[in-house]
Design a protein around this motif. Sequence first.
Motif, PDB file in Angstrom:
ATOM      1  N   GLN A  34      -9.270  -5.069   1.200  1.00  0.00           N
ATOM      2  CA  GLN A  34      -8.686  -3.735   1.093  1.00  0.00           C
ATOM      3  C   GLN A  34      -7.178  -3.830   1.274  1.00  0.00           C
ATOM      4  O   GLN A  34      -6.697  -4.451   2.220  1.00  0.00           O
ATOM      5  CB  GLN A  34      -9.269  -2.801   2.158  1.00  0.00           C
ATOM      6  CG  GLN A  34     -10.758  -2.587   2.047  1.00  0.00           C
ATOM      7  CD  GLN A  34     -11.159  -1.836   0.793  1.00  0.00           C
ATOM      8  OE1 GLN A  34     -10.459  -0.934   0.335  1.00  0.00           O
ATOM      9  NE2 GLN A  34     -12.287  -2.213   0.222  1.00  0.00           N
ATOM     10  N   THR A  35      -6.459  -3.206   0.348  1.00  0.00           N
ATOM     11  CA  THR A  35      -5.007  -3.094   0.457  1.00  0.00           C
ATOM     12  C   THR A  35      -4.676  -1.641   0.759  1.00  0.00           C
ATOM     13  O   THR A  35      -5.553  -0.855   1.083  1.00  0.00           O
ATOM     14  CB  THR A  35      -4.318  -3.564  -0.839  1.00  0.00           C
ATOM     15  OG1 THR A  35      -4.787  -2.758  -1.933  1.00  0.00           O
ATOM     16  CG2 THR A  35      -4.606  -5.041  -1.121  1.00  0.00           C
ATOM     17  N   ALA A  55      -4.450  -0.141   4.769  1.00  0.00           N
ATOM     18  CA  ALA A  55      -5.459  -1.152   4.418  1.00  0.00           C
ATOM     19  C   ALA A  55      -6.563  -1.193   5.476  1.00  0.00           C
ATOM     20  O   ALA A  55      -7.751  -1.257   5.141  1.00  0.00           O
ATOM     21  CB  ALA A  55      -4.809  -2.520   4.254  1.00  0.00           C
ATOM     22  N   LEU A 116      -0.644 -10.812  -3.838  1.00  0.00           N
ATOM     23  CA  LEU A 116      -1.957 -10.184  -3.886  1.00  0.00           C
ATOM     24  C   LEU A 116      -2.174  -9.592  -5.273  1.00  0.00           C
ATOM     25  O   LEU A 116      -1.268  -9.609  -6.116  1.00  0.00           O
ATOM     26  CB  LEU A 116      -2.052  -9.124  -2.788  1.00  0.00           C
ATOM     27  CG  LEU A 116      -1.955  -9.720  -1.376  1.00  0.00           C
ATOM     28  CD1 LEU A 116      -1.647  -8.655  -0.341  1.00  0.00           C
ATOM     29  CD2 LEU A 116      -3.232 -10.469  -1.034  1.00  0.00           C
ATOM     30  N   ALA A 121       1.518  -4.890  -3.098  1.00  0.00           N
ATOM     31  CA  ALA A 121       0.756  -5.031  -1.848  1.00  0.00           C
ATOM     32  C   ALA A 121       1.368  -6.132  -0.988  1.00  0.00           C
ATOM     33  O   ALA A 121       1.655  -7.227  -1.460  1.00  0.00           O
ATOM     34  CB  ALA A 121      -0.701  -5.344  -2.150  1.00  0.00           C
ATOM     35  N   GLU A 124      -3.587  -7.521   2.844  1.00  0.00           N
ATOM     36  CA  GLU A 124      -4.962  -7.208   2.465  1.00  0.00           C
ATOM     37  C   GLU A 124      -5.866  -7.665   3.595  1.00  0.00           C
ATOM     38  O   GLU A 124      -5.627  -8.705   4.212  1.00  0.00           O
ATOM     39  CB  GLU A 124      -5.323  -7.937   1.174  1.00  0.00           C
ATOM     40  CG  GLU A 124      -6.718  -7.653   0.673  1.00  0.00           C
ATOM     41  CD  GLU A 124      -6.976  -8.223  -0.723  1.00  0.00           C
ATOM     42  OE1 GLU A 124      -8.142  -8.557  -1.005  1.00  0.00           O
ATOM     43  OE2 GLU A 124      -6.027  -8.331  -1.517  1.00  0.00           O
TER      44      GLU A 124
END
Length: 132
Positions: A34-35, A55, A116, A121, A124
């Motif tokens: 997840q960012t 994130a 990423l 981003a 993460e």
Amino acid sequence: MTAERVNPPGLAPPTGFSHAVVAAGSRVVFLAGQTALDGDGKITGETLPEQFEKALGNLLTALRAAGGTPADLARVTVYATDVAAYRAHAARLGRIWRDAAGRDYPAMAVVQVVRLWDERALVELDGFAVLP
């Protein structure tokens, strides 16, 4: 889940993580990276702490949707495009973690990456949880 956080005396004292987590439960939840994406798929936040907060929030949203809580996290990996910046913001990132996920720290690692998936981003998070 029952989780035993193991921090052997022969290792350096952990700060913001556990050296090992022994977890027992009936379901394992694998959490995708997840960012800081918002609901429209756009990166939010310009700074590492801003992106980390989003994130982490996204990771916890996925976990809760699967029926888990932050205490169920057994392992989290943080991918950062600049580990020096991550270390420079460590105190603030720790506060963000504690505010969102508490002090039951999972086993963790921080890894520097060249970039990423989304070029904007900066961080993460992925991981897995063991649910009762």
